[in-house]
Design a protein around this motif. Sequence first.
Motif, PDB file in Angstrom:
ATOM      1  N   ALA A  59      50.879 -19.820  57.296  1.00 43.22           N
ATOM      2  CA  ALA A  59      49.746 -18.737  57.663  1.00 43.22           C
ATOM      3  C   ALA A  59      48.933 -18.047  56.303  1.00 43.22           C
ATOM      4  O   ALA A  59      47.743 -17.555  56.689  1.00 43.22           O
ATOM      5  CB  ALA A  59      50.423 -17.375  58.035  1.00 43.22           C
ATOM      6  N   GLY A  60      49.067 -18.615  55.066  1.00 43.08           N
ATOM      7  CA  GLY A  60      48.428 -18.330  53.940  1.00 43.08           C
ATOM      8  C   GLY A  60      47.571 -19.420  53.325  1.00 43.08           C
ATOM      9  O   GLY A  60      46.637 -19.730  53.790  1.00 43.08           O
ATOM     10  N   GLN A  61      48.237 -20.282  52.639  1.00 41.79           N
ATOM     11  CA  GLN A  61      47.785 -21.310  51.891  1.00 41.79           C
ATOM     12  C   GLN A  61      47.066 -22.573  52.886  1.00 41.79           C
ATOM     13  O   GLN A  61      46.194 -22.824  52.793  1.00 41.79           O
ATOM     14  CB  GLN A  61      48.726 -21.915  50.758  1.00 41.79           C
ATOM     15  N   GLN A  62      48.366 -22.775  53.761  1.00 41.23           N
ATOM     16  CA  GLN A  62      47.607 -24.120  54.960  1.00 41.23           C
ATOM     17  C   GLN A  62      46.600 -23.309  55.494  1.00 41.23           C
ATOM     18  O   GLN A  62      45.457 -24.213  55.923  1.00 41.23           O
ATOM     19  CB  GLN A  62      48.757 -24.407  55.725  1.00 41.23           C
ATOM     20  N   ALA A  63      46.556 -22.252  56.002  1.00 30.47           N
ATOM     21  CA  ALA A  63      45.381 -21.678  56.831  1.00 30.47           C
ATOM     22  C   ALA A  63      44.151 -21.618  56.039  1.00 30.47           C
ATOM     23  O   ALA A  63      43.126 -22.209  56.642  1.00 30.47           O
ATOM     24  CB  ALA A  63      46.018 -20.184  57.579  1.00 30.47           C
ATOM     25  N   LEU A  64      44.145 -21.415  54.913  1.00 26.52           N
ATOM     26  CA  LEU A  64      42.887 -21.335  54.034  1.00 26.52           C
ATOM     27  C   LEU A  64      42.365 -22.732  53.892  1.00 26.52           C
ATOM     28  O   LEU A  64      41.100 -22.838  53.953  1.00 26.52           O
ATOM     29  CB  LEU A  64      43.104 -20.670  52.774  1.00 26.52           C
ATOM     30  N   THR A  65      43.194 -23.675  53.759  1.00 28.26           N
ATOM     31  CA  THR A  65      42.913 -24.968  53.581  1.00 28.26           C
ATOM     32  C   THR A  65      42.175 -25.512  55.007  1.00 28.26           C
ATOM     33  O   THR A  65      40.992 -25.945  55.124  1.00 28.26           O
ATOM     34  CB  THR A  65      43.913 -26.058  53.488  1.00 28.26           C
ATOM     35  N   ALA A  66      42.621 -25.062  55.988  1.00 24.65           N
ATOM     36  CA  ALA A  66      42.119 -25.325  57.435  1.00 24.65           C
ATOM     37  C   ALA A  66      40.617 -24.779  57.591  1.00 24.65           C
ATOM     38  O   ALA A  66      39.878 -25.351  57.906  1.00 24.65           O
ATOM     39  CB  ALA A  66      42.830 -24.889  58.658  1.00 24.65           C
ATOM     40  N   VAL A  67      40.480 -23.400  56.914  1.00 23.81           N
ATOM     41  CA  VAL A  67      39.383 -22.818  57.066  1.00 23.81           C
ATOM     42  C   VAL A  67      38.194 -23.539  56.339  1.00 23.81           C
ATOM     43  O   VAL A  67      37.034 -23.739  56.729  1.00 23.81           O
ATOM     44  CB  VAL A  67      39.405 -21.256  56.626  1.00 23.81           C
ATOM     45  N   CYS A  68      38.620 -23.932  55.177  1.00 23.53           N
ATOM     46  CA  CYS A  68      37.777 -24.773  54.208  1.00 23.53           C
ATOM     47  C   CYS A  68      37.455 -25.831  54.917  1.00 23.53           C
ATOM     48  O   CYS A  68      36.121 -26.356  54.957  1.00 23.53           O
ATOM     49  CB  CYS A  68      38.406 -24.984  52.796  1.00 23.53           C
ATOM     50  N   GLN A  69      38.338 -26.944  55.431  1.00 24.93           N
ATOM     51  CA  GLN A  69      37.708 -28.050  56.188  1.00 24.93           C
ATOM     52  C   GLN A  69      37.036 -27.891  57.408  1.00 24.93           C
ATOM     53  O   GLN A  69      36.129 -28.346  57.554  1.00 24.93           O
ATOM     54  CB  GLN A  69      38.988 -28.856  56.583  1.00 24.93           C
ATOM     55  N   ALA A  70      37.030 -26.542  57.983  1.00 22.90           N
ATOM     56  CA  ALA A  70      36.212 -26.416  59.270  1.00 22.90           C
ATOM     57  C   ALA A  70      34.842 -25.674  58.798  1.00 22.90           C
ATOM     58  O   ALA A  70      33.949 -25.625  59.759  1.00 22.90           O
ATOM     59  CB  ALA A  70      37.035 -25.357  60.193  1.00 22.90           C
ATOM     60  N   GLY A  71      34.763 -25.257  57.603  1.00 20.27           N
ATOM     61  CA  GLY A  71      33.573 -24.583  57.232  1.00 20.27           C
ATOM     62  C   GLY A  71      33.273 -23.220  57.953  1.00 20.27           C
ATOM     63  O   GLY A  71      32.244 -22.841  58.106  1.00 20.27           O
ATOM     64  N   THR A  72      34.354 -22.710  58.116  1.00 20.80           N
ATOM     65  CA  THR A  72      34.391 -21.110  58.830  1.00 20.80           C
ATOM     66  C   THR A  72      34.025 -20.273  57.693  1.00 20.80           C
ATOM     67  O   THR A  72      34.367 -20.153  56.584  1.00 20.80           O
ATOM     68  CB  THR A  72      35.689 -20.923  59.401  1.00 20.80           C
TER      69      THR A  72
END
Length: 143
Positions: A71-84
């Motif tokens: 919910a933290g580190q992995q979620a921010l990685t997904a946000v980065c990859q999506a450009g959100t």
Amino acid sequence: MAKISGVNGKVMYGSVVVANMVSWSMSGFNLPVTAAPTAFGDTGAKVYEVAELGEAGTIEFNGNYDPADAAGQQALTAVCQAGTHLTNLYLYANTSTFWRVASGGYIIVTKANAVTLPRNNFGTISFSGQVSSKAMEQVGTGS
């Protein structure tokens, strides 16, 4: 003047504490200026003018790598990859003082999942973000 220690600092993504973050920083707001020509070629004091819109700055945070922090580190990685665009990332100095992007602004996570695994110590992870449209604002002044 009150002084604030980072001992109780944390990074939150929405209502979730990003696991094991040990430090964060902000570059602050920058306003580029240029030297303007003086009248009739005067050689006196230079006059400065705003060159363009200000730059809202960057943020960086890092800490101990936790591959189970979905919910933290992995979620921010997904946000980065999506450009959100994020509007709900909070940098806490203590329980009652934090910084967030001002209303109308957003943060683009530009670096995530940057993991370092030394042979004889804990792994670390770091993140970076570009603050856009509005500067970071401080909320609260407590300890």
